[in-house]
Design a protein around this motif. Structure first.
Motif, PDB file in Angstrom:
ATOM      1  N   THR A  85      -1.788   6.574  -3.533  1.00 33.01           N
ATOM      2  CA  THR A  85      -0.652   5.696  -3.820  1.00 33.01           C
ATOM      3  C   THR A  85       0.247   6.323  -4.876  1.00 33.01           C
ATOM      4  O   THR A  85      -0.198   6.566  -6.005  1.00 33.01           O
ATOM      5  CB  THR A  85      -1.151   4.326  -4.317  1.00 33.01           C
ATOM      6  OG1 THR A  85      -2.111   3.808  -3.404  1.00 33.01           O
ATOM      7  CG2 THR A  85      -0.005   3.355  -4.444  1.00 33.01           C
ATOM      8  N   PRO A  86       1.504   6.605  -4.552  1.00 41.39           N
ATOM      9  CA  PRO A  86       2.423   7.163  -5.540  1.00 41.39           C
ATOM     10  C   PRO A  86       2.625   6.204  -6.708  1.00 41.39           C
ATOM     11  O   PRO A  86       2.406   4.998  -6.601  1.00 41.39           O
ATOM     12  CB  PRO A  86       3.720   7.362  -4.750  1.00 41.39           C
ATOM     13  CG  PRO A  86       3.295   7.408  -3.311  1.00 41.39           C
ATOM     14  CD  PRO A  86       2.116   6.484  -3.221  1.00 41.39           C
ATOM     15  N   LYS A  87       3.072   6.735  -7.813  1.00 46.59           N
ATOM     16  CA  LYS A  87       3.314   5.924  -9.015  1.00 46.59           C
ATOM     17  C   LYS A  87       4.367   4.851  -8.728  1.00 46.59           C
ATOM     18  O   LYS A  87       5.299   5.046  -7.947  1.00 46.59           O
ATOM     19  CB  LYS A  87       3.770   6.803 -10.167  1.00 46.59           C
ATOM     20  CG  LYS A  87       5.054   7.573  -9.894  1.00 46.59           C
ATOM     21  CD  LYS A  87       5.403   8.489 -11.051  1.00 46.59           C
ATOM     22  CE  LYS A  87       6.678   9.287 -10.777  1.00 46.59           C
ATOM     23  NZ  LYS A  87       6.997  10.203 -11.885  1.00 46.59           N
ATOM     24  N   ASN A  88       4.173   3.704  -9.363  1.00 47.92           N
ATOM     25  CA  ASN A  88       5.127   2.588  -9.271  1.00 47.92           C
ATOM     26  C   ASN A  88       5.529   2.290  -7.825  1.00 47.92           C
ATOM     27  O   ASN A  88       6.712   2.182  -7.491  1.00 47.92           O
ATOM     28  CB  ASN A  88       6.372   2.891 -10.107  1.00 47.92           C
ATOM     29  CG  ASN A  88       6.053   3.089 -11.567  1.00 47.92           C
ATOM     30  OD1 ASN A  88       5.377   2.278 -12.189  1.00 47.92           O
ATOM     31  ND2 ASN A  88       6.528   4.191 -12.139  1.00 47.92           N
ATOM     32  N   SER A  89       4.528   2.149  -6.977  1.00 48.77           N
ATOM     33  CA  SER A  89       4.813   1.912  -5.555  1.00 48.77           C
ATOM     34  C   SER A  89       3.842   0.907  -4.974  1.00 48.77           C
ATOM     35  O   SER A  89       2.815   0.581  -5.578  1.00 48.77           O
ATOM     36  CB  SER A  89       4.733   3.214  -4.761  1.00 48.77           C
ATOM     37  OG  SER A  89       3.393   3.675  -4.696  1.00 48.77           O
ATOM     38  N   THR A  90       4.172   0.439  -3.779  1.00 50.90           N
ATOM     39  CA  THR A  90       3.336  -0.518  -3.060  1.00 50.90           C
ATOM     40  C   THR A  90       3.153  -0.046  -1.627  1.00 50.90           C
ATOM     41  O   THR A  90       4.095   0.418  -0.987  1.00 50.90           O
ATOM     42  CB  THR A  90       3.972  -1.918  -3.053  1.00 50.90           C
ATOM     43  OG1 THR A  90       4.124  -2.368  -4.407  1.00 50.90           O
ATOM     44  CG2 THR A  90       3.099  -2.908  -2.299  1.00 50.90           C
ATOM     45  N   GLN A  91       1.915  -0.150  -1.131  1.00 46.41           N
ATOM     46  CA  GLN A  91       1.603   0.156   0.266  1.00 46.41           C
ATOM     47  C   GLN A  91       0.933  -1.058   0.893  1.00 46.41           C
ATOM     48  O   GLN A  91       0.309  -1.862   0.196  1.00 46.41           O
ATOM     49  CB  GLN A  91       0.675   1.367   0.372  1.00 46.41           C
ATOM     50  CG  GLN A  91       1.282   2.671  -0.107  1.00 46.41           C
ATOM     51  CD  GLN A  91       0.280   3.814  -0.101  1.00 46.41           C
ATOM     52  OE1 GLN A  91      -0.881   3.627  -0.453  1.00 46.41           O
ATOM     53  NE2 GLN A  91       0.716   4.993   0.306  1.00 46.41           N
ATOM     54  N   GLU A  92       1.042  -1.160   2.200  1.00 43.96           N
ATOM     55  CA  GLU A  92       0.425  -2.274   2.909  1.00 43.96           C
ATOM     56  C   GLU A  92      -0.531  -1.733   3.966  1.00 43.96           C
ATOM     57  O   GLU A  92      -0.121  -0.977   4.847  1.00 43.96           O
ATOM     58  CB  GLU A  92       1.494  -3.157   3.557  1.00 43.96           C
ATOM     59  CG  GLU A  92       0.983  -4.541   3.926  1.00 43.96           C
ATOM     60  CD  GLU A  92       2.111  -5.511   4.211  1.00 43.96           C
ATOM     61  OE1 GLU A  92       2.332  -6.428   3.400  1.00 43.96           O
ATOM     62  OE2 GLU A  92       2.762  -5.349   5.256  1.00 43.96           O
ATOM     63  N   TYR A  93      -1.794  -2.123   3.850  1.00 45.59           N
ATOM     64  CA  TYR A  93      -2.842  -1.675   4.760  1.00 45.59           C
ATOM     65  C   TYR A  93      -3.234  -2.823   5.689  1.00 45.59           C
ATOM     66  O   TYR A  93      -3.313  -3.977   5.263  1.00 45.59           O
ATOM     67  CB  TYR A  93      -4.073  -1.206   3.981  1.00 45.59           C
ATOM     68  CG  TYR A  93      -3.884   0.122   3.296  1.00 45.59           C
ATOM     69  CD1 TYR A  93      -4.426   1.281   3.829  1.00 45.59           C
ATOM     70  CD2 TYR A  93      -3.142   0.214   2.126  1.00 45.59           C
ATOM     71  CE1 TYR A  93      -4.240   2.507   3.200  1.00 45.59           C
ATOM     72  CE2 TYR A  93      -2.949   1.431   1.492  1.00 45.59           C
ATOM     73  CZ  TYR A  93      -3.498   2.576   2.039  1.00 45.59           C
ATOM     74  OH  TYR A  93      -3.305   3.784   1.423  1.00 45.59           O
ATOM     75  N   SER A  94      -3.480  -2.471   6.937  1.00 41.69           N
ATOM     76  CA  SER A  94      -4.013  -3.429   7.899  1.00 41.69           C
ATOM     77  C   SER A  94      -5.522  -3.230   8.003  1.00 41.69           C
ATOM     78  O   SER A  94      -5.988  -2.103   8.197  1.00 41.69           O
ATOM     79  CB  SER A  94      -3.369  -3.226   9.277  1.00 41.69           C
ATOM     80  OG  SER A  94      -3.998  -4.042  10.240  1.00 41.69           O
ATOM     81  N   VAL A  95      -6.259  -4.331   7.857  1.00 38.90           N
ATOM     82  CA  VAL A  95      -7.724  -4.277   7.914  1.00 38.90           C
ATOM     83  C   VAL A  95      -8.215  -5.248   8.983  1.00 38.90           C
ATOM     84  O   VAL A  95      -7.844  -6.432   8.967  1.00 38.90           O
ATOM     85  CB  VAL A  95      -8.352  -4.647   6.553  1.00 38.90           C
ATOM     86  CG1 VAL A  95      -9.882  -4.611   6.642  1.00 38.90           C
ATOM     87  CG2 VAL A  95      -7.858  -3.714   5.458  1.00 38.90           C
ATOM     88  N   THR A  96      -9.014  -4.751   9.901  1.00 36.24           N
ATOM     89  CA  THR A  96      -9.621  -5.607  10.927  1.00 36.24           C
ATOM     90  C   THR A  96     -11.128  -5.475  10.861  1.00 36.24           C
ATOM     91  O   THR A  96     -11.674  -4.362  10.875  1.00 36.24           O
ATOM     92  CB  THR A  96      -9.135  -5.224  12.338  1.00 36.24           C
ATOM     93  OG1 THR A  96      -7.710  -5.304  12.387  1.00 36.24           O
ATOM     94  CG2 THR A  96      -9.713  -6.181  13.376  1.00 36.24           C
TER      95      THR A  96
END
Length: 408
Positions: A85-96
């Motif tokens: 995860t880059p600094k000062n960032s947000t990611q969205e993961y899909s989990v099933t």
């Protein structure tokens, strides 16, 4: 007749519906530094699915993950995967999560092994009696029965082993190149392997705290795990993104005159991370007990401490005793430990053996992390100051965790 068959089929399908649960996970890095190979661990009991398999993806790309049965009761307890995860960032993961199937296969980024010593095999790197667990009674010392004296585990950066005896010392194997190699060397590389860039044992531990061992504390010095009814080592997880080794001590008396306690320690190593997590669980709260954790005072070492739970050293010494030193060279290593301040009763001054903390807990748990580097590495740190600067960044990273938000 056809109608009856169709109805029966529909009934069968209705009674055997496979369940799955899909959710989105927002992973936010609020720090001003990138986070690489940061572990995400989900407690599966929170999701109402008896999980048999799982799928994790980000931006349409599948991510390596693993399911672990931590307490070995046949039910998966945790899902783990790593994020960048880059600094000062947000990611969205899909989990099933699925209640059917088997865990997906991903190329392993870690490795762990336990072996019985096969006296018929002379080579130290060709042993073949692989096991997953061993328990011995009081008075039995399996140190010489177990190849490399206990469970050994690695990622591409570092490797550790845990002595299977009253010391339970954490010992260290340093790498030259980034690679998995214990399956080939079994902690004892031959001359050809060393000539081809394999690593080796880099620490002499003796009776000391080695690379991050937990022991008792008698008020003046660490105590061994001698008075134990049963001791065991078990491989809990073999990867692909983390290994977990469990060490159990049942009926241990840490200090004379105290009631025996049961202690379970989990040693967890994630891919891409130098540090090994040490998570200790007792069979009851232990506010009246004292423990010790720390590392060996490597000869002529310099020391770093921030006075708040982060401590390191950098030094050079022979990695083995006796005649083997005639064919070995001295090894330079950096050692480290991070202990949350809530567990620190005192930071003991260095003596000839150890840099130690005295630890206490008001609950039934203790947690700390250990790390190390070898000067042999083609990729790591090669001075005490570089190592100590890395330790400061390590602590900052620990104390600024990712922010996780679940979106159903």
């Amino acid at each position: 007749m056809k109608k009856i068959i169709i109805n029966l089929l529909l009934c069968f399908i209705a009674c055997n519906v496979f369940a799955q649960k899909t959710f989105l996970m927002k992973v936010e890095n609020t720090s001003d530094k990138d986070k690489k190979n940061a572990p995400i661990v989900l407690k599966l009991a929170d999701y109402g699915v008896d999980v048999k398999s799982a799928l994790v993806s980000v931006d349409g790309r599948e991510v390596s993950c693993q399911l672990d049965d931590i307490n070995q009761d046949g039910v998966m307890d945790e899902l783990c995967f790593l994020v960048n995860t880059p600094k000062n960032s947000t990611q969205e993961y899909s989990v099933t999560l699925y209640d059917y199937g088997t865990p997906r296969y991903y190329a392993p980024k870690v490795y762990v092994e336990m072996l019985l010593s096969n006296k018929k095999v002379k080579e130290s790197n060709k042993q073949d009696l692989y096991i997953s667990s061993l328990t011995v009674d009081n008075g039995v010392n399996p140190y010489w029965m177990i190849h490399h004296h206990g469970a050994a585990f690695e990622n591409e950066l570092v490797a550790y082993r845990i002595y299977f005896d009253h010391r339970q010392t954490v010992d260290l194997y340093g790498k030259v190149n980034k690679q998995l190699e214990l399956k080939d060397t079994q902690f004892y590389p031959d001359d050809d392997q060393k000539a081809n860039g394999y690593g080796d044992d880099v620490l002499w531990a003796g009776q000391t705290l080695g690379g991050g061992t937990i022991r008792g504390w008698d008020g003046t010095q660490p105590t061994m795990l001698t008075d134990v009814d049963k001791r065991s080592q078990t491989i809990i997880s073999r990867g692909p993104v983390r290994t977990i080794v469990e060490v159990k001590d049942k009926g241990w008396t840490p200090q004379p005159g105290m009631e025996p306690i049961d202690m379970t320690s989990l040693y967890t190593l994630y891919a891409g991370n130098r540090a090994c997590d040490v998570d200790v669980k007792f069979d009851r709260p232990v506010p009246d007990y004292s423990f010790a954790a720390g590392f060996i005072n490597v000869k002529n070492s310099t020391e770093f401490s921030d006075g708040k739970g982060l401590r390191g050293c950098w030094g050079t010494d022979w990695p083995v005793e006796g005649k083997d030193t005639l064919v070995r060279h001295k090894e330079t290593v950096g050692l480290a430990i991070y202990v949350p301040q809530e567990y620190i009763a005192s930071e003991e001054p260095a003596n000839k053996d150890n840099y130690a903390y005295v630890l206490k807990t008001t609950t039934d748990e203790l947690h700390y992390k250990i790390s190390f580097c070898s000067d042999n590495e083609s990729f790591g740190y090669h001075s005490d100051q570089a190592w100590y600067n890395a330790l400061k960044e390590w602590k900052e990273d620990i104390e600024q965790p990712l922010v996780i938000t679940i979106k159903e």
